[in-house]
Design a protein around this motif. Structure first.
Motif, PDB file in Angstrom:
ATOM      1  N   TYR A   1      37.881  32.543  34.371  1.00  0.00           N
ATOM      2  CA  TYR A   1      39.132  33.241  34.652  1.00  0.00           C
ATOM      3  C   TYR A   1      40.316  32.283  34.506  1.00  0.00           C
ATOM      4  N   ASN A   2      40.142  31.067  34.965  1.00  0.00           N
ATOM      5  CA  ASN A   2      41.229  30.101  34.847  1.00  0.00           C
ATOM      6  C   ASN A   2      41.580  29.828  33.392  1.00  0.00           C
TER       7      ASN A   2
ATOM      8  N   THR B   1      35.383  50.259  40.501  1.00  0.00           N
ATOM      9  CA  THR B   1      36.052  49.041  40.956  1.00  0.00           C
ATOM     10  C   THR B   1      35.035  48.115  41.593  1.00  0.00           C
ATOM     11  N   VAL B   2      35.368  46.853  41.496  1.00  0.00           N
ATOM     12  CA  VAL B   2      34.392  45.850  41.890  1.00  0.00           C
ATOM     13  C   VAL B   2      34.182  45.854  43.393  1.00  0.00           C
ATOM     14  N   VAL B   3      35.249  46.086  44.122  1.00  0.00           N
ATOM     15  CA  VAL B   3      35.087  46.024  45.569  1.00  0.00           C
ATOM     16  C   VAL B   3      34.218  47.175  46.056  1.00  0.00           C
TER      17      VAL B   3
ATOM     18  N   THR C   1      39.752  36.568  41.087  1.00  0.00           N
ATOM     19  CA  THR C   1      39.846  36.835  39.661  1.00  0.00           C
ATOM     20  C   THR C   1      40.519  38.162  39.357  1.00  0.00           C
ATOM     21  N   ALA C   2      41.009  38.833  40.386  1.00  0.00           N
ATOM     22  CA  ALA C   2      41.649  40.122  40.121  1.00  0.00           C
ATOM     23  C   ALA C   2      43.046  39.881  39.581  1.00  0.00           C
ATOM     24  N   SER C   3      43.316  40.526  38.447  1.00  0.00           N
ATOM     25  CA  SER C   3      44.654  40.371  37.904  1.00  0.00           C
ATOM     26  C   SER C   3      45.573  41.492  38.377  1.00  0.00           C
TER      27      SER C   3
ATOM     28  N   VAL D   1      44.996  40.930  28.368  1.00  0.00           N
ATOM     29  CA  VAL D   1      44.486  42.288  28.128  1.00  0.00           C
ATOM     30  C   VAL D   1      43.568  42.656  29.274  1.00  0.00           C
ATOM     31  N   VAL D   2      43.814  43.813  29.836  1.00  0.00           N
ATOM     32  CA  VAL D   2      42.957  44.255  30.937  1.00  0.00           C
ATOM     33  C   VAL D   2      41.847  45.124  30.367  1.00  0.00           C
TER      34      VAL D   2
END
Lengths: 102, 197, 816, 422
Positions: free
Chosen positions: A86-87, B27-29, B77-79, B196-197
């Motif tokens: 991710y970084n 969703t990941v959570v 890591t969540a954008s 890019v998501v």
């Protein structure tokens, strides 16, 4: 549903398959990790079931303990890798980790 | 249907349902949530299978440790909030089909095998760990003794006990911790390009 | 103990210049080119060397009770019988006597070096029966088979005198050079004699320190040569001296003439050295050792006899030969006396060859006929170099080696030496008559005087030849330094016709030069009482010794009358050209006012060595053959000449000491007459204006041309060696270009043809196969590439599909 | 008969396979009812204590003795409030998070013995299980923080996660210190071993357990995110932390969970260090012990044994409640730390200290054996009691279990002997 060996094994199988499908469908790297956990857990269920219902005895439980410990280790390292990824890429999408594709 | 079978059915259903929910969640959570349910139920199954130490370890290490770690990972890591990384429908369908096929194959093979005679709980096999409290024999086996096999430490430790694997796993865990903390150290950050998501 | 002390002192004297050289070269003096430090260092080294040498000489004298010097006449008739008595001992091998053995034991216990002869015993008898020699090994360089390559020392009176002489003269010359080379003390030296292709002069940094470094190295080499204890070591230092000579002659390396001269000197020396090597091979093959003295192990036992002990002589001075085969016997008559040496023999002819070979080396080094042409050219070097290298030391090394190797020379060789010297002295003197370059005159004079020395040695005058060597070293170095002073004062003008009347401008130089000229000319004021009271400078005594010896020899062998006539005639010529030089340069009216006006006396640092040397040049040989120098020099002369042989050897009758003594007055008188007449002619021609020299030159144009062209030796060599070599070279070149090149080109064409076919085969068949492999692999990889999507999830899927497929196969294959 | 049973499951043994289900349901109902009420008591306690500490009266208006009805009024108010769910929230997670917290807190009581034998699950690894279950609570909090869709909540959740995960380590290690002395993870056994005078409590077993108790208490306070470690809520900076967006009953579930876990950790502390249900006065304890045993094996009155157990429960609850009181006391006494100070305290000081204590506790018996020749410094009955307890357990268990213990003891003796020889 009787709580016998096959029932446990079936539960383990479901967990296993769910884990595999999770790995195959989740683009989020953490999701893939969760799939791995599911797979390991499915294996654990089997170990414990064999320990309970066959003369495997204690060894199954010992094995499942080792599996748990190793899963924890694996999760730590994999998470570190995911963080690094991710970084470097600002995304956690494993599909974008294809720099080495043919 | 006995009480044990009932409890088994409940927890098995919870386990399977949550596992499938993990697969289905977007969703990941939520995945993590369902995973917690699934793993917790599995721990309950372990308790039912008289493996109370394994169940407790499952709860402590898996649910309390590993999953918290995963959720950390999710958040680090969540954008964006409730980030979803979708999969194409075709892919999902294919994966699902293949998964079903795989499940069928596993079911078929599991039910096709004639396992050895199941051991029923009795006073004789409590000590073997098949039934009952397993903490003491587990601990002894990690120390290299297998009392239920009548082996004392130093007599035939190599063939029965788990002292060496236990030590190896301990060192392994230590190494992994060091390595993981080294890997995860905050380092240079990439220039945000074409996110890019 | 004496040997040890001498050894140590001489080693210090020998190695100090090497240290100086190392420091001067590596000491970083190039950083300060205006500093005289290097020069002072060199002077210090060589002066300390002189002090060591001188003290060694004194110690040697003390050890021999000086008695050897006090003896008035060791060749008197009254003592002759005694000589014979000791001759008995001598022929038994002076080193192999039983009595000194005990001495060996006590001395050698202190170290590996030994007294090889019974020193005290003989000294106590107040005259030597053979050389008193201290020899031993300093250092083992290598051992190849039975061949020891070692650094030895061999110390006798000759060594000591040479050491003292060389170090003293070198000290003087170093001092002189400090003034002479002072122009080099600059960062920007302009060499007016060297031109670049664009016509400009060469500009370069001064090389003051380098000059002195070379000088130091030269001194080291020369002293090493003198100290050497084996013939191979001599050869090593022989070559080192050659190298130094090369470096020093070519010091002005930018000058074409200088580098040519350096090359010439080097190459001509190589010609002689080739003979030297042949001689070495013969010596090694038959004698098995290179050492002069015997080899002694730590217990004092003689392991191997030296060269000089191996050659035995009978009363006639002839080598001992086997009665049956006629071969020369190597080793003692009694094998028991020289343990470790079985009796061997060498064919007499080969002994001659060995002698001639070694002498060939001496010919090259001492510029004797026919290898004399390099020396005049070597005058291209700086004048101190000429003074040190080409008058006093290096060229004298050839003479020294003849003297040192004397025991090995048989009569035929000695005769050759005599004739070579005879030819050389005459030829060089005649050329000197017409030379106009002041240094060239001195150079030819040097050749001529070296010829005298060779002649003296060749006619069995061991002492006479070496005596002349020492005296000549003093006065010739003096004259060279004087000429250097003139050149320095006249701003590098060397042509005598442009000088004249310089004595007014440089009186010290003129006066000291005059002393040198008188010395070399052999002028003397005949004494009133006897010969021993004659007042003469050193040259008279030594030349008189040579001439007397040759006269005695000729009287004994009338067929070789040239050996007396030539030196006698040349004595006159010598006086003539030397005074011609002096008159030309210093007397009369100035011929070139430009030179004269700018000329000046040299600074003190240059004139003081002149004065010191002039004193020595005048008086070093005082007393003649009864003088200290002569007696010291001959103190350790070889056994078979020590007591004066009067016998027939090899078909030649040798004069004894008595015979020489008998003709002494006669020879001296004749030589003096010749010298005086030569002087007078010179005075008439050049000192006065009575004769028009130019007119005379014109009338004698043929002779003058012949002489001025140095007897056409350069042309002769050109025609004899250069042209044939060119022709051969051209022929070889033709063969090379047509035959060999043709073959090579042809084979190249064949190879090209073959390789073309090979290339076709390679490119199509081999490459095709390999490429096919490559492309097919590539294609397979390319087609498989799409499988490697890099997608983790697909891989998982593949795994699952694979497992499912596997199970499907299993189920269908093994149902139930 | 009813009173003779050691556990509810035993009591319902006539139900065959269903006895566990019934027992579980009854346990759950009991627990929920007891501990749904206990927070009210603790909330009231907190209000009164804080009032006293701040030199005021606290709740008085609602009524009841010392205003004890205040908590009830609060409860009614909370029930009446609207159950809000923000639009930005992940509603499913948002709604389920309080239950996770609640369940995790209350499930801990499953293995917590209140008196001799009065425990839902007498698991051999009871302590381990209770620690594992308590560690689940953090998950609910993270979920709450994350799913609220508010940055205050997210920060609070992250802080809480970091804090709890970190403090779990010293918590577990400190809990292990008396375990080393006891040689068992079974909380019931550990409680039984400390019977007799209070000198036999594990608090006074050796210097390491003594220190460990205080460390444990600090860590337990932090893991319950109580002040001064309440960074997860931190009203002054994060509004309300992870429960900013919650209201009504869902909000109150968090607090029920918090008070429940406070009680749970204090209960653990009392069992591990403070003698559990034992009064600490030798004769009384012995008498109660004898009464219980007599009631259980039928030689004495079951009612008397039951009464003895009730007394034990009272003692236990009193000890635990005192712990809760101290935590409340601390809350109003000490200022709040910064989050980095909290983490520093844990990772740089508490973890090494607890590790050192653990190491010391391990080496302590060895040191005593080499110096005094016995494993405890008090020559009193503790060691005997341990052995007796072990023997007792062996009797109640199967024969092979006795063999296990014997083998283990023999093996341990062998090791110690070897060590001594060395």
């Amino acid at each position: 549903m009787a709580a016998d060996l096959n029932a446990y094994l079936l539960v383990g199988a479901v967990l296993f398959v769910c884990g595999v499908v999770c790995m195959a469908t989740k683009r989020n790297g953490i999701g893939v990790l969760m799939g791995v956990e599911l797979v390991l857990n499915g294996a654990n269920v089997n170990f414990v079931a064999f320990s309970r219902y066959t003369d495997l005895g204690l060894d199954g439980q010992v094995f499942s303990l080792f599996v748990i410990v190793l899963a924890a280790a694996e999760a730590a390292v994999a998470l570190a890798i995911a963080l690094n990824f991710y970084n470097n890429h600002l995304t956690i999408d494993v599909d974008r980790a294809n720099k080495l594709k043919g | 249907m006995s009480g044990e079978a009932f409890l088994f059915t409940v927890f098995a259903a919870m386990t399977c349902f949550s596992a499938i929910a993990v697969v289905v969640s977007q969703t990941v959570v939520r995945m993590a949530f369902w995973l917690v349910i699934s793993l917790g139920s599995t721990a309950a199954l372990f308790f039912l299978a008289n493996a109370d130490f394994v169940g407790a370890a499952q709860l402590l290490i898996y649910v309390g440790g590993t999953l918290v770690l995963l959720v950390f990972g999710v958040m680090l890591t969540a954008s964006g909030p409730y980030m979803k990384i979708g999969t194409s429908t075709g892919e999902t369908v294919v994966a699902g089909l293949i998964g079903l096929l795989f499940l069928f194959v596993v079911f078929a093979s599991v039910s096709g095998v004639n396992w050895r005679q199941p051991v029923t709980a009795s006073a004789d096999n409590v000590a073997t760990g098949a039934v009952g409290n397993t903490l003491r024999p587990l601990g002894l086996s990690f120390l290299g003794a297998r009392p239920e096999s009548g082996v004392l430490p130093g007599e035939d430790a190599a063939g029965t006990g788990y002292l060496l694997p236990f030590e190896i796993v301990s060192v392994h865990l230590l190494v992994v911790l060091v390595g993981a903390s080294y890997l995860a150290r905050a380092k240079r950050r990439a220039v945000p390009v074409n996110q890019v998501v | 103990m004496v040997g040890e002390t001498l050894r140590n002192l001489l080693m210090i004297a020998w190695l100090l210049p090497l240290v100086g050289f190392a420091v001067e070269i590596f000491g970083g003096f190039w950083g300060s080119r205006k500093s005289r430090t290097a020069a002072w260092l060199a002077v210090g080294c060589i002066a300390s060397g002189f002090l060591c040498s001188a003290s060694a000489l004194v110690i040697w004298g003390n050890a021999n009770h000086w008695s050897v010097l006090n003896k008035q006449s060791h060749h008197s008739a009254g003592e002759h019988g005694e000589h014979d008595a000791h001759g008995e001992q001598g022929k038994g091998g002076h080193a192999a006597e039983p009595a000194p053995k005990a001495e060996h034991g006590s001395v050698s216990a202190q170290g590996p070096y030994v007294l090889t002869a019974a020193v005290e015993e003989h000294a106590a008898e107040s005259h030597p029966a053979g050389p008193t020699v201290y020899s031993g090994t300093l250092y083992y360089l290598a051992r190849i088979g039975s061949l020891d390559i070692s650094l030895d020392y061999y110390i006798d009176s000759l060594t000591l005198v040479m050491f003292t002489m060389v170090t003293f003269i070198a000290t003087c010359i170093h001092l002189f050079a400090m003034g002479y080379m002072s122009e080099e003390l600059t960062e920007e030296y302009v060499d007016h004699n060297a031109h670049l292709s664009n016509g400009h002069h060469v500009h370069r940094p001064g090389r003051f320190y380098r000059f002195f470094a070379f000088l130091s190295l030269f001194c080291f080499s020369m002293l090493g040569l003198v100290l050497a204890g084996n013939i191979f070591q001599v050869f090593i230092f022989w070559e080192l001296v050659g190298i130094c000579s090369f470096l020093l002659i070519g010091f002005y390396t930018e000058r074409k003439s200088a580098s040519n001269a350096a090359n010439k000197a080097f190459i001509m020396n190589r010609v002689g050295d080739f003979g030297f090597l042949i001689g070495l091979m013969v010596v090694w093959t038959f004698f098995g050792t290179f050492r002069f003295g015997e080899t002694v192990d730590e217990k004092g036992t003689v392991v191997q006899a030296g060269l000089f002990q191996l050659i035995q002589r009978d009363e006639t001075g002839n080598v001992v030969r086997d009665a049956e085969s006629g071969e020369v016997i190597i080793g003692a008559h009694d094998a028991a006396l020289t343990p470790g040496n079985s009796r061997k023999t060498i064919p007499y002819a080969l002994l001659v060859v060995a002698g001639l070979g070694v002498f060939a080396g001496c010919v090259g080094k001492s510029a004797q006929f026919p290898l004399q042409t390099w020396l005049p050219d070597a005058m291209e070097g700086p004048t101190p170099v000429s003074a040190l290298v080409h008058s006093a030391t290096m060229v004298a090394a050839g003479v020294y080696l003849v003297g040192r190797f004397y025991p090995m020379f048989v009569q035929e060789v000695l005769l050759t030496i005599a004739y070579v010297g005879c030819i050389t002295l005459f030829m060089a003197a005649t050329i000197a008559v017409v030379a106009t370059d002041i240094k060239k005159v001195l150079a030819y004079s040097t050749i001529s005087q070296l010829g005298y020395m060779m002649l003296g040695l060749g006619v069995f005058g061991w002492g006479a030849g070496l005596f002349h060597l020492v005296t000549h070293a003093f006065f010739k170095s003096l004259m060279f330094l004087c000429s250097g002073s003139v050149i320095y004062g006249c701003h590098h003008e060397q042509e005598m016709p442009k000088m004249g009347g310089l004595w007014r401008k440089m009186p010290i130089t003129a006066f000291t030069m005059l002393i040198g000229v008188i010395a070399i000319s052999g002028l003397a004021i005949p004494g009133l009482v006897s010969w021993s009271t004659i007042f003469a400078f050193s040259g008279f005594f030594s030349k008189d010794a040579v001439v007397a010896t040759s006269l005695a020899f000729v009287k004994a062998n009338p067929s070789h009358f040239l050996l007396f006539l030539m030196p006698l005639l040349t004595a006159g010529i010598t006086a003539f050209y030397m005074f011609r030089l002096w008159f030309y340069t210093f007397a009369g009216q100035p011929r070139d006012h430009h030179v004269y006006d700018h000329c000046h006396e040299s600074p003190l640092i240059m004139t003081i060595p002149l004065m010191v040397l002039s004193v020595l040049a005048a008086f070093c040989a005082i007393g003649g053959e009864q003088g200290k120098l002569y007696l010291m020099l001959t103190g350790d002369q070889p056994a078979h000449v020590a007591h004066g042989v009067a016998a027939a050897a090899g078909g030649i009758t040798l004069p004894g000491h008595d015979a020489i003594h008998a003709v002494h007055n006669q020879a001296g008188t004749l030589a003096l007459i010749a010298a005086v007449s030569g002087t007078l002619i010179a005075w008439v021609l050049y000192g006065t204006n009575m004769v028009n020299v130019a007119e005379m030159k014109r009338q004698l144009a043929g002779l003058h041309g012949f002489l001025a062209n140095k007897w056409h030796f350069d042309e002769l060599y050109d025609g004899l060696f250069m042209q044939p070599a060119h022709i051969v070279g051209k022929f070889c070149s033709w063969i090379d270009r047509t035959v060999f090149d043709g073959i090579i080109h042809g084979s190249a064409k064949v190879v090209l043809f073959v390789s073309k076919w090979d290339r076709l085969f390679d490119e199509n068949l081999v490459d095709g196969f390999v490429n096919l492999l490559g492309t097919s692999t590539f294609a397979v990889g390319r087609s498989l590439r799409v499988v490697q999507t890099g997608r983790l999830r697909q891989y998982v899927m593949f795994i699952v599909v694979g497992v499912v497929a596997l199970f499907a196969i299993l189920f269908t294959t093994f149902p139930g | 008969m009813m009173f003779a049973a050691q556990s509810i499951a035993e009591f319902f043994s006539f139900l065959g396979g269903w006895q566990y289900v019934v027992a579980a349901v009854i346990h759950a109902v009991l627990l929920v009812h007891v501990f749904a009420l206990s927070p009210f008591a603790f909330i009231w306690l907190e209000r009164k204590v804080s009032g006293r500490i701040q030199d005021r009266l606290g709740p008085t208006r609602v009524g009841g003795l010392f205003g004890w009805l205040q908590s009830l009024a609060d409860g009614i108010k909370l029930v009446q409030k609207e159950d809000l769910c923000p639009q930005a929230a992940d509603s499913m997670l948002f709604r389920s998070a309080p239950y996770v917290v609640c369940v995790a807190s209350f499930a801990a009581f499953m293995v917590l013995p209140f008196s001799h034998g009065w425990v839902a699950v007498a698991a051999d690894c009871g302590l381990f299980i209770i620690l594992a279950i308590l560690s689940l609570e953090v998950f609910g909090i993270i979920m709450a923080g994350y799913s609220s869709g508010s940055k205050w909540s997210l920060f609070g959740g992250m802080r809480e996660a970091a804090q709890m995960v970190s403090y779990e380590i010293p918590l577990a290690i400190c809990a292990l210190v008396p375990i080393v002395a006891a040689g068992s993870l079974n909380l019931g056994e550990i409680g039984g071993m400390q019977r007799g005078w209070f000198g036999y409590w594990f608090l006074f077993h050796d210097p390491f357990t003594f220190v460990a108790f205080f460390v444990y208490f600090v860590v337990a306070t932090a893991s319950c995110k109580r002040a001064p470690f309440d960074l997860a809520e931190a009203e002054s900076e994060l509004v309300g932390g992870f429960h900013t967006e919650y209201s009504g009953m869902r909000w109150s579930y968090f607090f029920m969970g918090e008070y429940a876990s406070m009680f749970a950790v204090c209960g653990i502390a009392s069992i591990l260090f403070l003698g559990g249900w034992n009064t600490g006065i030798g004769p009384i304890d012995d008498a109660l012990y004898a009464a219980r045993n007599a009631g259980a094996d039928g030689t004495g009155s079951p009612a008397l044994g039951y009464l003895a157990n009730v007394l034990g429960v009272f003692v236990f609850v009193s000890k635990a409640s005192f712990g809760v009181f101290v935590q409340v006391w601390l809350r109003w006494t000490l200022p709040r730390l910064r989050i980095d100070q909290v983490m520093t305290t844990c990772l740089k000081y508490l973890v090494p200290i607890s590790c050192f204590l653990f190491l010391g506790a391990i080496l302590w018996p060895l040191a005593l054996v080499t110096t005094l020749g016995r494993t405890t410094w008090t020559s009193g009955p503790l060691g005997e009691l341990v052995a007796e307890e072990v023997r007792e357990n062996q009797v109640t268990r199967s024969l092979s279990a006795a063999d296990v213990g014997g083998v283990a003891v023999r093996a341990a003796e062998g090791v110690v002997e070897k060590e001594l020889v060395r």
